[in-house]
Scaffold this motif. Sequence first.
Motif, PDB file in Angstrom:
ATOM      1  N   ARG A 274       0.841  -1.211   0.000  1.00 30.04           N
ATOM      2  CA  ARG A 274       0.000   0.000   0.000  1.00 30.04           C
ATOM      3  C   ARG A 274       0.867   1.248   0.000  1.00 30.04           C
ATOM      4  NH1 ARG A 274      -2.193   3.556   4.054  1.00 30.04           N
ATOM      5  NH2 ARG A 274      -4.436   3.995   3.830  1.00 30.04           N
ATOM      6  N   GLY A 275       1.883   1.259   0.874  1.00 29.37           N
ATOM      7  CA  GLY A 275       2.749   2.431   0.948  1.00 29.37           C
ATOM      8  C   GLY A 275       3.532   2.668  -0.324  1.00 29.37           C
ATOM      9  N   VAL A 276       3.999   1.574  -0.953  1.00 24.77           N
ATOM     10  CA  VAL A 276       4.748   1.714  -2.201  1.00 24.77           C
ATOM     11  C   VAL A 276       3.834   2.236  -3.303  1.00 24.77           C
ATOM     12  CG1 VAL A 276       5.996   0.460  -4.001  1.00 24.77           C
ATOM     13  CG2 VAL A 276       6.437  -0.060  -1.580  1.00 24.77           C
ATOM     14  N   GLU A 277       2.646   1.664  -3.423  1.00 24.62           N
ATOM     15  CA  GLU A 277       1.734   2.056  -4.500  1.00 24.62           C
ATOM     16  C   GLU A 277       1.265   3.500  -4.357  1.00 24.62           C
ATOM     17  OE1 GLU A 277      -1.370  -0.828  -4.294  1.00 24.62           O
ATOM     18  OE2 GLU A 277      -0.213  -2.372  -5.373  1.00 24.62           O
ATOM     19  N   ARG A 278       1.182   3.973  -3.119  1.00 30.26           N
ATOM     20  CA  ARG A 278       0.766   5.362  -2.892  1.00 30.26           C
ATOM     21  C   ARG A 278       1.925   6.338  -2.961  1.00 30.26           C
ATOM     22  NH1 ARG A 278      -4.161   5.466   1.013  1.00 30.26           N
ATOM     23  NH2 ARG A 278      -3.106   7.248   1.951  1.00 30.26           N
ATOM     24  N   GLY A 279       3.126   5.842  -3.183  1.00 34.30           N
ATOM     25  CA  GLY A 279       4.298   6.712  -3.256  1.00 34.30           C
ATOM     26  C   GLY A 279       4.799   7.174  -1.897  1.00 34.30           C
ATOM     27  N   GLU A 280       4.293   6.556  -0.823  1.00 34.12           N
ATOM     28  CA  GLU A 280       4.714   6.938   0.525  1.00 34.12           C
ATOM     29  C   GLU A 280       5.975   6.192   0.959  1.00 34.12           C
ATOM     30  OE1 GLU A 280       0.414   7.841   2.579  1.00 34.12           O
ATOM     31  OE2 GLU A 280       0.944   5.749   2.175  1.00 34.12           O
ATOM     32  N   PHE A 281       6.146   4.983   0.459  1.00 34.28           N
ATOM     33  CA  PHE A 281       7.333   4.186   0.746  1.00 34.28           C
ATOM     34  C   PHE A 281       8.145   4.035  -0.530  1.00 34.28           C
ATOM     35  CE2 PHE A 281       4.932   1.590   4.219  1.00 34.28           C
ATOM     36  CZ  PHE A 281       4.965   2.697   5.065  1.00 34.28           C
ATOM     37  N   ALA A 282       9.442   3.951  -0.346  1.00 31.00           N
ATOM     38  CA  ALA A 282      10.320   3.710  -1.489  1.00 31.00           C
ATOM     39  C   ALA A 282      10.122   2.285  -1.995  1.00 31.00           C
ATOM     40  CB  ALA A 282      11.775   3.916  -1.064  1.00 31.00           C
ATOM     41  N   PRO A 283      10.393   2.027  -3.275  1.00 34.64           N
ATOM     42  CA  PRO A 283      10.320   0.653  -3.779  1.00 34.64           C
ATOM     43  C   PRO A 283      11.226  -0.265  -2.955  1.00 34.64           C
ATOM     44  CG  PRO A 283      10.532   2.205  -5.587  1.00 34.64           C
ATOM     45  CD  PRO A 283      10.745   2.996  -4.332  1.00 34.64           C
ATOM     46  N   MET A 284      10.779  -1.502  -2.735  1.00 36.01           N
ATOM     47  CA  MET A 284      11.525  -2.407  -1.862  1.00 36.01           C
ATOM     48  C   MET A 284      11.259  -3.847  -2.243  1.00 36.01           C
ATOM     49  SD  MET A 284       9.122  -2.222   1.565  1.00 36.01           S
ATOM     50  CE  MET A 284       8.755  -0.468   1.374  1.00 36.01           C
ATOM     51  N   ASP A 285      12.084  -4.726  -1.713  1.00 34.72           N
ATOM     52  CA  ASP A 285      11.866  -6.167  -1.815  1.00 34.72           C
ATOM     53  C   ASP A 285      10.862  -6.538  -0.726  1.00 34.72           C
ATOM     54  OD1 ASP A 285      11.894  -8.905  -1.692  1.00 34.72           O
ATOM     55  OD2 ASP A 285      14.076  -9.103  -1.568  1.00 34.72           O
ATOM     56  N   LEU A 286       9.586  -6.593  -1.097  1.00 31.37           N
ATOM     57  CA  LEU A 286       8.524  -6.771  -0.108  1.00 31.37           C
ATOM     58  C   LEU A 286       8.646  -8.083   0.654  1.00 31.37           C
ATOM     59  CD1 LEU A 286       5.506  -5.486  -2.221  1.00 31.37           C
ATOM     60  CD2 LEU A 286       6.517  -4.346  -0.246  1.00 31.37           C
ATOM     61  N   GLU A 287       9.068  -9.134  -0.029  1.00 34.34           N
ATOM     62  CA  GLU A 287       9.119 -10.452   0.606  1.00 34.34           C
ATOM     63  C   GLU A 287      10.124 -10.492   1.748  1.00 34.34           C
ATOM     64  OE1 GLU A 287       6.882 -12.588   0.065  1.00 34.34           O
ATOM     65  OE2 GLU A 287       6.040 -11.455  -1.610  1.00 34.34           O
ATOM     66  N   HIS A 288      11.158  -9.667   1.675  1.00 33.68           N
ATOM     67  CA  HIS A 288      12.138  -9.631   2.755  1.00 33.68           C
ATOM     68  C   HIS A 288      11.919  -8.437   3.685  1.00 33.68           C
ATOM     69  CE1 HIS A 288      14.211 -12.374  -0.044  1.00 33.68           C
ATOM     70  NE2 HIS A 288      14.678 -12.911   1.065  1.00 33.68           N
ATOM     71  N   ALA A 289      11.385  -7.345   3.158  1.00 33.15           N
ATOM     72  CA  ALA A 289      11.173  -6.158   3.987  1.00 33.15           C
ATOM     73  C   ALA A 289      10.180  -6.414   5.112  1.00 33.15           C
ATOM     74  CB  ALA A 289      10.690  -4.991   3.125  1.00 33.15           C
ATOM     75  N   LEU A 290       9.198  -7.281   4.871  1.00 29.53           N
ATOM     76  CA  LEU A 290       8.194  -7.520   5.908  1.00 29.53           C
ATOM     77  C   LEU A 290       8.813  -8.148   7.159  1.00 29.53           C
ATOM     78  CD1 LEU A 290       7.283 -10.805   6.025  1.00 29.53           C
ATOM     79  CD2 LEU A 290       6.329 -10.170   3.798  1.00 29.53           C
ATOM     80  N   TYR A 291       9.958  -8.836   7.004  1.00 31.08           N
ATOM     81  CA  TYR A 291      10.620  -9.404   8.178  1.00 31.08           C
ATOM     82  C   TYR A 291      11.189  -8.311   9.081  1.00 31.08           C
ATOM     83  CZ  TYR A 291      10.135 -14.003   6.084  1.00 31.08           C
ATOM     84  OH  TYR A 291       9.616 -15.162   5.559  1.00 31.08           O
TER      85      TYR A 291
END
Length: 220
Positions: free
Chosen positions: A149-166
């Motif tokens: 949600r944050g990435v799609e809204r431009g609030e978070f920088a692009p990231m590797d979601l599968e590892h960032a959630l850890y």
Amino acid sequence: MATPSPAPRRTRRKDARPGELLQAALELFVEKGYAATRVEEVAQRAQVSKGTLFLYFPSKVELFKAVVRANISNLLREWDGELGQFGGSSAELVRLAVLRWWQRVGDTPASGISKLVMSEAGQFPELAAFYEQEVIMPGRALLRRILQRGVERGEFAPMDLEHALYSLLAPMMFLLMWKHSFGPCSRSGLPLDPVAFIESQTRLLLTGLLARQPHQGNPT
């Protein structure tokens, strides 16, 4: 109009038995672990016979699964809908999700279930597989949705979601392990306020997650 008479005590007691058995089982599983807990002890703590326990839960495995569903899985389903309706920023949603987890799981006896599973997963692979299906996978999916949600809204920088959630999971797991292992035995006197810790970790995490605006240098 006549006032309805209250339900007989025996009927009320019967209706309450599943909840009382689940509460007794949760307490004993957290205190003693899965392997060391006997169904006779659960029945005794709930003040019912072993036969009565088996009327509701046909085995210790099914009793454990019911404890997990009642105390964690059902909450994840509630949060999924609740957080999906959140109208604030993604940074606020991250804070809300982590604090809500602490209030409803981390700061309750149910937090000991995670430590139990990590400790006994190798001995009871069926329970480990169940916990992964009921708790870990839905929890990961929920956190992934928040970050996406944050990435799609431009609030978070692009990231590797599968590892960032850890990065969200790690502080929560640390609190669980501290609470149910070294924390009660510590003599260091080092303060660890769970809410303050969560706030601190969330701020540090969000500093790395938030999208940066392009630097506006002086025109040449």
